[in-house]
Scaffold this motif. Structure first.
Motif, PDB file in Angstrom:
ATOM      1  N   ARG A  47       0.817  -1.212   0.000  1.00  0.00           N
ATOM      2  CA  ARG A  47       0.000   0.000   0.000  1.00  0.00           C
ATOM      3  C   ARG A  47       0.850   1.261   0.000  1.00  0.00           C
ATOM      4  O   ARG A  47       0.461   2.287  -0.562  1.00  0.00           O
ATOM      5  CB  ARG A  47      -0.909  -0.008   1.239  1.00  0.00           C
ATOM      6  CG  ARG A  47      -1.940   1.108   1.227  1.00  0.00           C
ATOM      7  CD  ARG A  47      -2.971   0.872   0.143  1.00  0.00           C
ATOM      8  NE  ARG A  47      -3.909   1.983   0.009  1.00  0.00           N
ATOM      9  CZ  ARG A  47      -3.759   2.976  -0.874  1.00  0.00           C
ATOM     10  NH1 ARG A  47      -2.706   2.999  -1.684  1.00  0.00           N
ATOM     11  NH2 ARG A  47      -4.660   3.931  -0.968  1.00  0.00           N
ATOM     12  N   LEU A  48       2.015   1.198   0.654  1.00  0.00           N
ATOM     13  CA  LEU A  48       2.890   2.358   0.792  1.00  0.00           C
ATOM     14  C   LEU A  48       4.315   1.897   0.492  1.00  0.00           C
ATOM     15  O   LEU A  48       5.068   1.545   1.393  1.00  0.00           O
ATOM     16  CB  LEU A  48       2.781   2.915   2.214  1.00  0.00           C
ATOM     17  CG  LEU A  48       3.190   4.360   2.473  1.00  0.00           C
ATOM     18  CD1 LEU A  48       2.302   5.332   1.696  1.00  0.00           C
ATOM     19  CD2 LEU A  48       3.118   4.661   3.964  1.00  0.00           C
ATOM     20  N   ILE A  51       7.521   2.652   2.647  1.00  0.00           N
ATOM     21  CA  ILE A  51       7.441   2.577   4.099  1.00  0.00           C
ATOM     22  C   ILE A  51       8.766   2.133   4.721  1.00  0.00           C
ATOM     23  O   ILE A  51       9.166   2.619   5.786  1.00  0.00           O
ATOM     24  CB  ILE A  51       6.293   1.640   4.544  1.00  0.00           C
ATOM     25  CG1 ILE A  51       6.124   1.650   6.062  1.00  0.00           C
ATOM     26  CG2 ILE A  51       6.492   0.234   4.020  1.00  0.00           C
ATOM     27  CD1 ILE A  51       5.689   2.968   6.644  1.00  0.00           C
ATOM     28  N   ASN A 201       1.809  13.217   8.176  1.00  0.00           N
ATOM     29  CA  ASN A 201       0.960  13.149   6.985  1.00  0.00           C
ATOM     30  C   ASN A 201       0.923  14.500   6.279  1.00  0.00           C
ATOM     31  O   ASN A 201       0.063  14.735   5.435  1.00  0.00           O
ATOM     32  CB  ASN A 201      -0.459  12.701   7.353  1.00  0.00           C
ATOM     33  CG  ASN A 201      -1.069  13.562   8.455  1.00  0.00           C
ATOM     34  OD1 ASN A 201      -0.468  14.528   8.924  1.00  0.00           O
ATOM     35  ND2 ASN A 201      -2.260  13.182   8.876  1.00  0.00           N
ATOM     36  N   GLU A 209      -1.260   9.283  -2.239  1.00  0.00           N
ATOM     37  CA  GLU A 209      -0.400   9.098  -1.074  1.00  0.00           C
ATOM     38  C   GLU A 209      -1.136   9.497   0.207  1.00  0.00           C
ATOM     39  O   GLU A 209      -0.960   8.856   1.241  1.00  0.00           O
ATOM     40  CB  GLU A 209       0.897   9.906  -1.199  1.00  0.00           C
ATOM     41  CG  GLU A 209       1.848   9.599  -0.044  1.00  0.00           C
ATOM     42  CD  GLU A 209       3.164  10.339  -0.141  1.00  0.00           C
ATOM     43  OE1 GLU A 209       4.200   9.711   0.094  1.00  0.00           O
ATOM     44  OE2 GLU A 209       3.156  11.545  -0.423  1.00  0.00           O
ATOM     45  N   ALA A 212      -3.081   6.575   1.095  1.00  0.00           N
ATOM     46  CA  ALA A 212      -2.214   5.485   1.539  1.00  0.00           C
ATOM     47  C   ALA A 212      -1.750   5.708   2.980  1.00  0.00           C
ATOM     48  O   ALA A 212      -1.677   4.761   3.779  1.00  0.00           O
ATOM     49  CB  ALA A 212      -1.005   5.359   0.611  1.00  0.00           C
ATOM     50  N   LEU A 213      -1.448   6.955   3.331  1.00  0.00           N
ATOM     51  CA  LEU A 213      -1.048   7.262   4.705  1.00  0.00           C
ATOM     52  C   LEU A 213      -2.206   7.025   5.667  1.00  0.00           C
ATOM     53  O   LEU A 213      -2.011   6.531   6.788  1.00  0.00           O
ATOM     54  CB  LEU A 213      -0.544   8.702   4.801  1.00  0.00           C
ATOM     55  CG  LEU A 213       0.812   8.969   4.134  1.00  0.00           C
ATOM     56  CD1 LEU A 213       1.066  10.469   4.008  1.00  0.00           C
ATOM     57  CD2 LEU A 213       1.947   8.291   4.915  1.00  0.00           C
ATOM     58  N   LEU A 216      -2.416   3.390   6.219  1.00  0.00           N
ATOM     59  CA  LEU A 216      -1.375   2.930   7.140  1.00  0.00           C
ATOM     60  C   LEU A 216      -1.872   3.023   8.580  1.00  0.00           C
ATOM     61  O   LEU A 216      -1.715   2.075   9.366  1.00  0.00           O
ATOM     62  CB  LEU A 216      -0.118   3.784   6.961  1.00  0.00           C
ATOM     63  CG  LEU A 216       1.022   3.513   7.951  1.00  0.00           C
ATOM     64  CD1 LEU A 216       1.609   2.127   7.727  1.00  0.00           C
ATOM     65  CD2 LEU A 216       2.111   4.583   7.814  1.00  0.00           C
TER      66      LEU A 216
END
Length: 280
Positions: A47-48, A51, A201, A209, A212-213, A216
């Motif tokens: 997803r990220l 990371i 963030n 993004e 995505a954050l 997370l």
């Protein structure tokens, strides 16, 4: 021997679920992680994708900050939420920065498996006269500080470098991290240094993004380590009225970077904020 047996049992009993400490260890290139941790890490990475680089950025910042603290003459370190011993431990960096090996380090973690690994690995790699790992919880600040002092490693009358690296994003504002950080600031002697970092963030490169954050944070809601990301303005308050050392509260790669620093040419892409402040 009893302590080592307990540590081994704690490790064995933790293998049915991902450990945030071991997931972090995996992302920064450590070896103290298991299949269940790696599977969770890969879920996050899908997803990220960056990371792992974000977490390495936090670890690199820790090393540069500890080195600067030692260079400034601080010889006592308390690392709260220390996680697993791996490359670039506080005591390794401090000893490298001060070859006379006169620094002392107390590692603190509330996760039983992290403490267990710390006790096992420090037994092989550290000096028990100067380095110790203890169990205590950031959320119980008074008890934590008493346990730190009970180790005999820290003289509260002398400056201490208090490290809370990559921890505060696991504590929501609703749980009042402010009062805990303030408690520690109030107990430290003048000249002490506060090392803080956390994920942010702020200023995502795209809406994708940003989502995505947010995902997370949602993923970690299903673990024992839920939390929140913060902007620079939201994070700055944890330093209180202490004086930030140059270059201030910045994206971590902009804090005294070296050739190995990830994102040094584009610090804001690191998604990690960091700073060091001195008590007047």
């Amino acid at each position: 021997m009893g302590r080592m047996d307990e540590a081994l049992r704690a490790v064995e009993n933790s293998l049915d679920r991902p450990s945030a400490a071991r997931v972090y260890d995996y992302f920064i290139g450590g070896t103290t992680n298991y299949a269940i941790d790696r599977e969770f890490a890969q879920k996050i990475r899908r997803r990220l994708p960056l990371i792992g680089e974000y977490m390495k950025t936090s670890r690199q910042f820790l090393g540069r900050a500890v080195r600067e603290c030692a260079r400034l003459g601080v010889r006592q370190f308390v690392d709260i939420g220390s996680g697993l011993p791996t490359a670039g431990n506080v005591h390794d960096v401090a000893d490298d920065a001060r070859p006379q090996r006169d620094t002392r380090v107390v590692y603190v973690d509330n996760e039983p498996v992290a403490l267990a690994h710390s006790q096992l690995l420090l037994a092989d790699t550290a000096d028990p006269a100067r380095h110790v790992a203890i169990a205590a919880d950031f959320m119980h600040a008074e008890d934590l500080w008493e346990r730190v002092l009970d180790t005999g490693m820290v003289d509260a009358r002398q400056p201490v470098a208090l490290v809370i690296n990559a921890v505060l994003h696991f504590i929501k504002d609703a749980d009042d991290p402010d009062s805990r950080v303030a408690y520690f600031r109030n107990r430290l002697a003048p000249g002490s240094l506060l090392v803080l970092s956390q994920m942010t963030n702020e200023n995502p490169r795209s809406d994708e993004e940003r989502r995505a954050l947010a995902d997370l944070v949602e993923y970690y809601e299903g673990t024992t380590n839920p939390g929140q990301l913060r902007t620079r303005a939201e994070f700055a308050r944890f330093f209180g009225d202490w004086e930030l050392l140059e270059p201030g509260l910045v994206y971590a790669p902009a804090w005294h970077p070296n050739r190995a620093t990830l994102f040094r040419n584009a610090p804001s892409e690191s998604r990690v904020l960091g700073g060091v402040a001195r008590k007047p």
